[in-house]
Design an enzyme around this catalytic site. Sequence first.
Site, PDB file in Angstrom:
ATOM      1  CG  MET A  54     -84.813 -77.311 -54.496  1.00 19.42           C
ATOM      2  SD  MET A  54     -85.758 -78.575 -53.425  1.00 19.42           S
ATOM      3  CE  MET A  54     -85.879 -77.665 -51.942  1.00 19.42           C
ATOM      4  CE1 TYR A  55     -87.470 -81.300 -55.869  1.00 22.46           C
ATOM      5  CE2 TYR A  55     -86.687 -82.343 -57.894  1.00 22.46           C
ATOM      6  CZ  TYR A  55     -87.546 -81.609 -57.040  1.00 22.46           C
ATOM      7  OH  TYR A  55     -88.801 -81.380 -57.527  1.00 22.46           O
ATOM      8  CB  SER A  56     -80.576 -84.743 -52.420  1.00 24.30           C
ATOM      9  OG  SER A  56     -81.527 -85.396 -51.831  1.00 24.30           O
TER      10      SER A  56
END
Length: 339
Positions: A54-56
């Site tokens: 889910m990071y960026s």
Amino acid sequence: MQYRTLGRTGVQVSSLALGAMNFGAIGRTTQAEATAIVDAALDAGINLIDTADMYSDGESEEMVGKAVAGRRDDIVLATKATMPMGDEPNHRGSSRRWLVTALEDSLRRLGVDHVDLYQMHRWDPTTSDEETLSALTDLQRAGKIRYFGSSTFPAHRIVQAQWAAREHRLGRYVTEQPSYSMLQRGIESDVLPVTEQYGLGVLVWSPLASGWLSGAVRAGREITTSRSTFMPQRFDITVPANRARLDAVEQLAQVADDAGLTMIQLALGFVTAHPGVTSALIGPRTLDHLHSQLAAADTVLSADVLDAVDAVVAPGTDLAAHEKFDTPPALLDPALRRR
């Protein structure tokens, strides 16, 4: 750089690990900048890189994959799943249905055929431990993950998952990734005793307390950190909890000065001093940030310095308990504690 055994796996990991949350849109980091950070971290002896799907929105995994291409075998590569990936209600959580898909997506973005550590980013109250552990065990047997772990699980859920693995003869979580810093010490009361009891490796995140302990936040100065631009409520000094944090930061700065250390050295030396902690995740946004944090790689704090930290923030105390991510749902939703 110091190296420690990751729980009971036998895998040796650096006491500082590279967190890649700032790679991509979150930290406004380009691929060239991310690769330079990875290069410098590896040159300094860091061998564990941690990211998440889910990071960026997957961009971090893509950047990490490109940065480590050609040297995969020298890196302990970790990623995570369970946080929402879009609006589709089944594109999140820790069900077998989603984890199989999420892992394939992560492997594609990373450009690898397996990850060394696959972590459940948060406890999913809608999914049974048996469901999740069964799926993770099958993915491990298929060779797509080497180990699996949890992240920001309440202590009682860590225990429950260990018992579920034993009861159903499934693989177990071998690591936990909690938040831990000189300002957020709550895990000393419950999580760390549990992880030590079960022999879990512990990779702590936010050891600089979202920038509060970076040296950039001081009384009388305007707060201009990157995190404060998109989380201003956490740095609003009119809020009593934030004022208490600032007061503690000023006292800790004096402790650092008296010991001849930077705030970053004090902060990272503190978390890695705990015998239950394996590695501290640093999340630099720039090369300058990385170098200032690498300066703490060999920091060893004396008993006097650790005692001075205890005098500022008592062991087991969270100065911002409302920011915890492992709070039992019933404490947040009144409906869950009333018949």
